[in-house]
Scaffold this active site. Structure first.
Site, PDB file in Angstrom:
ATOM      1  N   HIS A 140       1.094  -0.912   0.085  1.00 11.84           N
ATOM      2  CA  HIS A 140      -0.177  -0.196  -0.361  1.00 11.84           C
ATOM      3  C   HIS A 140       1.126   1.425  -0.144  1.00 11.84           C
ATOM      4  CE1 HIS A 140       0.649  -1.178   3.652  1.00 11.84           C
ATOM      5  NE2 HIS A 140       0.390  -0.155   4.472  1.00 11.84           N
ATOM      6  N   PHE A 141      -0.277   2.712  -0.686  1.00 15.28           N
ATOM      7  CA  PHE A 141       0.998   4.034  -0.577  1.00 15.28           C
ATOM      8  C   PHE A 141      -0.339   4.670   0.613  1.00 15.28           C
ATOM      9  CE2 PHE A 141       5.048   3.853  -3.947  1.00 15.28           C
ATOM     10  CZ  PHE A 141       4.022   2.721  -4.555  1.00 15.28           C
ATOM     11  N   HIS A 142       0.782   5.881   1.288  1.00 10.08           N
ATOM     12  CA  HIS A 142       0.031   6.444   2.030  1.00 10.08           C
ATOM     13  C   HIS A 142      -0.037   7.517   1.387  1.00 10.08           C
ATOM     14  CE1 HIS A 142       0.343   3.992   6.081  1.00 10.08           C
ATOM     15  NE2 HIS A 142       0.933   3.913   5.520  1.00 10.08           N
TER      16      HIS A 142
HETATM   17  P1  5GP Z   1       1.417   0.880   7.682  1.00  7.10           P
HETATM   18  O1  5GP Z   1       1.950   0.438   8.791  1.00  7.10           O
HETATM   19  O2  5GP Z   1       1.572  -1.190   7.065  1.00  7.10           O
HETATM   20  O3  5GP Z   1       2.664   1.761   6.383  1.00  7.10           O
HETATM   21  O4  5GP Z   1      -0.046   1.070   7.198  1.00  7.10           O
HETATM   22  C1  5GP Z   1      -0.651   0.712   7.537  1.00  7.10           C
HETATM   23  C2  5GP Z   1      -2.334   1.456   7.469  1.00  7.10           C
HETATM   24  O5  5GP Z   1      -2.910   0.973   7.449  1.00  7.10           O
HETATM   25  C3  5GP Z   1      -2.059   2.646   8.874  1.00  7.10           C
HETATM   26  O6  5GP Z   1      -2.040   3.691   8.230  1.00  7.10           O
HETATM   27  C4  5GP Z   1      -3.212   1.940   9.538  1.00  7.10           C
HETATM   28  O7  5GP Z   1      -3.781   3.695  10.316  1.00  7.10           O
HETATM   29  C5  5GP Z   1      -4.111   2.098   8.763  1.00  7.10           C
HETATM   30  N1  5GP Z   1      -5.164   0.381   9.114  1.00  7.10           N
HETATM   31  C6  5GP Z   1      -5.071  -0.198  10.419  1.00  7.10           C
HETATM   32  N2  5GP Z   1      -5.869  -0.787  10.183  1.00  7.10           N
HETATM   33  C7  5GP Z   1      -7.410  -0.317   9.537  1.00  7.10           C
HETATM   34  C8  5GP Z   1      -8.360  -0.910   9.377  1.00  7.10           C
HETATM   35  O8  5GP Z   1      -8.827  -1.475   9.568  1.00  7.10           O
HETATM   36  N3  5GP Z   1      -8.858  -0.143   8.196  1.00  7.10           N
HETATM   37  C9  5GP Z   1      -8.213   0.863   7.552  1.00  7.10           C
HETATM   38  N4  5GP Z   1      -9.058   2.078   6.553  1.00  7.10           N
HETATM   39  N5  5GP Z   1      -7.239   1.413   7.746  1.00  7.10           N
HETATM   40  C10 5GP Z   1      -6.657   0.273   8.210  1.00  7.10           C
END
Ligand code: 5GP
Length: 144
Positions: free
Chosen positions: A106-108
């Site tokens: 994923h991309f933020h």
């Molecule tokens: P990572 O930490 O892997 O780069 O990003 C994962 C993202 O997913 C985090 O920004 C977190 O807030 C988001 N996230 C975690 N659980 C959920 C969820 O149940 N629904 C949504 N829409 N986002 C989530």
């Protein structure tokens, strides 16, 4: 979790793709979906993911990566028009030591507002779903 390993079909984003989890959806395309982050680091923080399973940038098929990055630009432009941030941060993490917490690529897209502190990565408060859906609609309205 290491940078390599099996794809977990029970991860949160797989459940979102399977419509088994509530989500504030922004848009879908042939190979991607874009939706609001449930724990936003700023107002309008959203995510773009491929529909096909992959754990990270090292594993994703190039055609899916192209589709995702195209959609990241489309969504970022719509975020800029809808929310008028002062800047936009794009981030992408590979492996737990790099900060990844959900192991589906994923991309933020994180809008930045002058003088507003950013919540820490994965340290945002859980947002109100109705408010997220409202922001998602505002972003969607600005998409081509
Ligand atoms: P990572 O930490 O892997 O780069 O990003 C994962 C993202 O997913 C985090 O920004 C977190 O807030 C988001 N996230 C975690 N659980 C959920 C969820 O149940 N629904 C949504 N829409 N986002 C989530």
């Amino acid at each position: 979790m290491s940078i390599h390993g099996p794809y977990d079909p029970e991860n949160i984003f797989a459940k979102i793709l399977a419509r088994e989890m509530p989500v504030a959806m922004i848009a879908t395309s042939a190979r991607t979906i874009a939706f609001m982050d449930a724990f936003p680091q700023s107002r309008g923080h959203c995510l773009v993911i491929p529909k096909a399973p992959s754990r990270n940038l090292l594993e994703i098929a190039r055609k899916d990566l192209s589709a995702v990055t195209d959609q990241v630009q489309i969504i970022a432009k719509a975020v800029e028009k809808a929310l008028k941030p002062d800047g936009i941060t794009i981030t992408q993490f590979n492996g737990a030591p790099a900060g990844q917490t959900v192991f589906h690529t994923h991309f933020h897209i994180i809008p930045r507002y002058t003088d507003q502190a950013l919540a820490g990565h994965s340290k945002g408060q859980m947002a109100d779903m109705a408010e997220l859906k409202k922001i998602a609609a505002e972003i969607r309205e600005q998409m081509p």
